[in-house]
Design a protein around this motif. Structure first.
Motif, PDB file in Angstrom:
ATOM      1  N   ILE A 138       0.895  -1.166   0.000  1.00 16.28           N
ATOM      2  CA  ILE A 138       0.000   0.000   0.000  1.00 16.28           C
ATOM      3  C   ILE A 138       0.934   1.217   0.000  1.00 16.28           C
ATOM      4  CG2 ILE A 138      -1.625   1.337   1.401  1.00 16.28           C
ATOM      5  CD1 ILE A 138      -2.652  -1.369   2.505  1.00 16.28           C
ATOM      6  N   GLU A 149      -0.385  -2.200  -4.343  1.00 16.69           N
ATOM      7  CA  GLU A 149      -1.768  -2.550  -4.011  1.00 16.69           C
ATOM      8  C   GLU A 149      -2.677  -1.356  -4.350  1.00 16.69           C
ATOM      9  OE1 GLU A 149      -4.104  -5.623  -2.784  1.00 16.69           O
ATOM     10  OE2 GLU A 149      -1.905  -5.634  -2.780  1.00 16.69           O
ATOM     11  N   CYS A 150      -2.230  -0.189  -3.921  1.00 17.87           N
ATOM     12  CA  CYS A 150      -2.986   1.039  -4.141  1.00 17.87           C
ATOM     13  C   CYS A 150      -2.046   2.216  -3.861  1.00 17.87           C
ATOM     14  CB  CYS A 150      -4.213   1.113  -3.227  1.00 17.87           C
ATOM     15  SG  CYS A 150      -3.775   1.085  -1.484  1.00 17.87           S
ATOM     16  N   HIS A 163     -12.751   2.498  -3.509  1.00 20.96           N
ATOM     17  CA  HIS A 163     -12.166   1.945  -2.279  1.00 20.96           C
ATOM     18  C   HIS A 163     -11.265   2.973  -1.597  1.00 20.96           C
ATOM     19  CE1 HIS A 163     -12.659  -2.555  -3.616  1.00 20.96           C
ATOM     20  NE2 HIS A 163     -13.807  -1.965  -3.332  1.00 20.96           N
ATOM     21  N   CYS A 164     -10.429   3.612  -2.396  1.00 17.75           N
ATOM     22  CA  CYS A 164      -9.486   4.578  -1.823  1.00 17.75           C
ATOM     23  C   CYS A 164     -10.211   5.842  -1.375  1.00 17.75           C
ATOM     24  CB  CYS A 164      -8.390   4.912  -2.831  1.00 17.75           C
ATOM     25  SG  CYS A 164      -7.278   3.528  -3.118  1.00 17.75           S
ATOM     26  N   ALA A 182     -11.717   5.075   1.864  1.00 15.24           N
ATOM     27  CA  ALA A 182     -10.702   5.031   2.922  1.00 15.24           C
ATOM     28  C   ALA A 182     -10.388   6.446   3.404  1.00 15.24           C
ATOM     29  CB  ALA A 182      -9.426   4.346   2.402  1.00 15.24           C
ATOM     30  N   SER A 235      -5.966   6.179   6.511  1.00 16.89           N
ATOM     31  CA  SER A 235      -6.402   5.652   5.210  1.00 16.89           C
ATOM     32  C   SER A 235      -5.653   4.375   4.866  1.00 16.89           C
ATOM     33  CB  SER A 235      -6.155   6.701   4.110  1.00 16.89           C
ATOM     34  OG  SER A 235      -6.879   7.871   4.370  1.00 16.89           O
ATOM     35  N   TYR A 293      -6.928   1.649   7.115  1.00 16.89           N
ATOM     36  CA  TYR A 293      -8.288   1.286   6.704  1.00 16.89           C
ATOM     37  C   TYR A 293      -8.231   0.325   5.518  1.00 16.89           C
ATOM     38  CZ  TYR A 293     -13.131   2.241   5.046  1.00 16.89           C
ATOM     39  OH  TYR A 293     -14.439   2.133   4.641  1.00 16.89           O
ATOM     40  N   TYR A 294      -7.402   0.688   4.540  1.00 13.19           N
ATOM     41  CA  TYR A 294      -7.278  -0.150   3.345  1.00 13.19           C
ATOM     42  C   TYR A 294      -6.653  -1.491   3.704  1.00 13.19           C
ATOM     43  CZ  TYR A 294      -6.854  -1.049  -1.681  1.00 13.19           C
ATOM     44  OH  TYR A 294      -7.003  -1.573  -2.944  1.00 13.19           O
ATOM     45  N   ASP A 295      -5.634  -1.436   4.579  1.00 11.76           N
ATOM     46  CA  ASP A 295      -4.915  -2.662   4.958  1.00 11.76           C
ATOM     47  C   ASP A 295      -5.848  -3.645   5.670  1.00 11.76           C
ATOM     48  OD1 ASP A 295      -2.337  -4.096   5.243  1.00 11.76           O
ATOM     49  OD2 ASP A 295      -2.721  -3.823   7.398  1.00 11.76           O
ATOM     50  N   ARG A 314      -9.033  -3.999   5.263  1.00 10.97           N
ATOM     51  CA  ARG A 314      -9.920  -4.651   4.290  1.00 10.97           C
ATOM     52  C   ARG A 314      -9.162  -5.660   3.422  1.00 10.97           C
ATOM     53  NH1 ARG A 314     -12.069  -0.899   6.427  1.00 10.97           N
ATOM     54  NH2 ARG A 314     -14.324  -0.631   6.582  1.00 10.97           N
ATOM     55  N   TYR A 321     -10.777  -6.227  -0.192  1.00 10.06           N
ATOM     56  CA  TYR A 321     -10.181  -5.483  -1.314  1.00 10.06           C
ATOM     57  C   TYR A 321      -9.146  -6.367  -1.972  1.00 10.06           C
ATOM     58  CZ  TYR A 321     -12.101  -1.058   0.511  1.00 10.06           C
ATOM     59  OH  TYR A 321     -12.904  -0.053   0.958  1.00 10.06           O
TER      60      TYR A 321
END
Lengths: 427, 427
Positions: free
Chosen positions: A82, A192-193, A342-343, A346, A414, A417-419, A421, A427
């Motif tokens: 990420i 990943e993002c 998704h982002c 987040a 953020s 949060y993404y991690d 999921r 995700y």
């Protein structure tokens, strides 16, 4: 889902200010910066950044365009990092926040994770993208563009760009020791993002009295190179009615660029660069080059505004009716970049942990960013914080320490949060 | 009073063309020239010229500004030389006649006197004035200006001017071996009078179907440096109504310069040079410099046109009403130069020996010349021959071989006419 981790606001702001003072500061009392990409100042900033990240246990990779990826390992075996990316280079007379804040905030996030011994599922990467500004080597967002398009031709073309002194970019990378071996390619060195904290660089947040922008897209932009030609002549002996003065015609076209953008309200259009073939006061100019930068919230509007602007040119040439003429070359463009839900989620959720809903505004970015490129190949979003008086690309650029640390805290959340999921395979 | 001496037209034109081809020619098929003052090409031309003049029995003096005085002795003991001067340097993309014709014609006159063993009363001098164009070192007619004003301050100031590479003029003189020991001073190194053959550089002779211009004065000129200031900003994020764009304001002012000169008909006004502080396409320009060159047939008209032009500026600033502003600096000027009746007579009488009265036109020079300076300290006049299509400061500059040799013949006769009257103590 919310984490109790807090970034260290004082450490962030102190580090940002002291490193700016050290590497690339304009003369005091200005807080302006001149840290051109791949300059000695940029090299020293990079060396410091790499050492800091290594001290936090990160693996550091440098790619063929000098992009720095500092990666803090996660527990997952099959996940890409990420990323938190931005840039450390500036305009020749820029400020301390454009780009620099995003990288410094990413470093502060890594420091926070490290001192709290936080284990993440995905690896977490800090990225310093090379030559975002395009101020030394022409071509803004250059190295994120190469990474996002995986094109050997494009890589070679970027290496072959030259600065004003004629130095090739590849040579400049070699000279400061940042021509890395990692492939500059989102497929071979994937993410990943991508999250990016950035100053707004415009007045909208401040005017609406908001603290955070949740960025949903980057507006489309196109550049047009215009060459106006006339006939050289002696400034004393050529009667006024006989002249084909390229500078006068160019002046009328440049005025029309501004007038059309202002009148139609479709977006913004700027002539930032003008060059003349002649440097003699006593010669009627015969060749003028300038570049039009057009940006609108959608690609359709960019095309509408471009048509409206270029549509005024023939009328001016006909009015002049003196042999001056123009050519148009499309030199560069970046379509509207839509960010990933998704982002965006987040960022919005993380912002809501820090401030009330009334402090948050969804917005389109009016400036280009490395995130505009990454969004084409991986989920991306951005966090904006206010710019005082909307000023940027100027030594007076300013964002308050409170807004800097608020942005960094939202960046941390953020990422987490993404991690979270990703860990749950959502995700 | 008339002499039967004839210059050698073929020798003149051949020498002119071959030396241009050798030293400073642009790539064929262009017949353009780039022979910047004190360049290697200029040095080689000078070396050749000095050798030719010495072979004709001339004494050669080089002064502190690199001006070359090649002097053929006369019989009088107490007379200064009758001079034939012009310049061998060119604009960066100039032609083969502006200045060069005057020096080549002077050489042809010396050759004619030499091969005919003509004894003159006064010494006869060929002069190559340094840096007439002001294209490499800013300041047109620089070295004749120093000679005509006898000012140590001015000499030092000229030595201290720099070219784009930062080379000082004094160093450039030293490097090519033309920093001479003779005082650059009309009092210590004086002249009886000064004649100059030059191309018209405008269309008036050709349009009137005349062959010779008897030049009675040089029009007055003034230069104004304008600096327009605005506020830098990001080209994507700064809304159109919030901008203080220095380039748009400068464009409107430049257009007004042209429009005012065209509308009032008082004279000519040109913006030949424009420079921007920024070189970034993504930045709204905050600083633009340009130079206005104003020329009219009288000093009074110059002031009227300058007032009319500068009088439009405040209205434009008020219309823009965005914080852009301008400053004006008078940088340079040369008042109208009235030539001397004795020299004008010499030229007119000599012209009448060669062509009918209908072929001759009295005229004011619209370009500056070294003669504008010499006329302040010694009797001076000029001979003009036609420029094809009025084009000059351009590779397409052209004057026919017939007009070149006609001009040289009139130059020879003018010198002898003046010398005869000096011998009789009339002048």
């Amino acid at each position: 889902m919310s984490s109790s981790l807090r970034i260290n606001a004082e450490r962030l702001n102190t580090t940002l200010q002291t490193t700016c003072t050290k590497w690339g500061a304009l003369s005091a009392p200005s807080t302006g910066m001149c840290r051109l990409t791949l300059s000695q100042e940029d090299k020293e900033t990079r060396d410091w950044l790499v050492a800091e990240c290594k001290a936090l246990g990160c693996e550091v990779k440098v790619d063929q365009m000098g992009n720095i990826f500092a990666i803090r390992p996660g527990t997952a075996r099959n996940r890409n990092p990420i990323a938190m990316g931005s840039h450390m280079d500036t305009q020749p007379a820029g400020g301390r926040y454009d780009g620099i804040l995003g990288v410094q905030a990413a470093l502060e996030v890594l420091r926070t994770l490290h001192e709290n011994k936080t284990e993440t599922y995905c690896p977490i990467a800090l990225i310093d993208w090379t030559n975002e500004e395009g101020a030394r080597f022409p071509g803004a967002m250059m190295a994120s563009g190469v990474w996002s398009t995986k094109s050997a031709t494009r890589l070679e073309a970027c290496w072959a760009t030259q600065d004003k002194e004629g130095t090739f970019m590849k040579k400049a990378l070699q000279e400061i020791g940042y021509l890395g071996g990692t492939s500059c390619d989102y497929k071979e060195n994937g993410l990943e993002c991508h999250f990016e904290l950035h100053i707004e660089q415009g007045p909208l947040l401040e005017r609406a009295n908001k603290s955070v922008g949740v960025v949903t897209s980057v507006q489309g932009m196109k550049w047009y190179a215009i060459r106006v030609t006339g006939v050289e002549g002696h400034s004393g002996t050529t009667p006024m009615p006989d002249r084909a003065d390229a500078l006068v015609t160019a002046s009328r076209l440049i005025t029309a660029v501004r007038d059309t953008a202002l009148k139609t309200g479709l977006g913004v259009a700027t002539v930032g660069v003008i060059d003349s073939d002649t440097s003699s006061q006593a010669t009627i100019p015969a060749g003028i080059d300038f570049i039009i930068d057009i940006r609108c919230s959608t690609d359709n509007l960019v095309d509408q505004l471009a048509s409206a602007i270029l549509g005024t040119f023939d009328g001016i040439i006909e009015e002049e009716n003196n042999g001056t003429a123009y050519e148009i070359k499309r030199t560069w463009g970046l379509p509207e970049s839509k960010f990933h839900p998704h982002c965006i989620d987040a960022v919005r959720s993380s912002a809501l942990q820090e401030v009330s809903e009334g402090q948050i505004m969804d917005m389109k970015s009016r400036a280009g960013h490395d995130s505009a490129w990454t969004s084409r190949v991986c989920p991306t979003s951005m966090i904006f914080v206010p710019s005082k008086d909307g000023i940027s690309h100027n030594p007076n650029e300013y964002t308050s320490p409170e807004h800097c640390s608020l942005g960094a805290q939202i960046l941390l959340q953020s990422v987490l949060y993404y991690d979270e999921r990703a860990r749950k395979d959502e995700y």
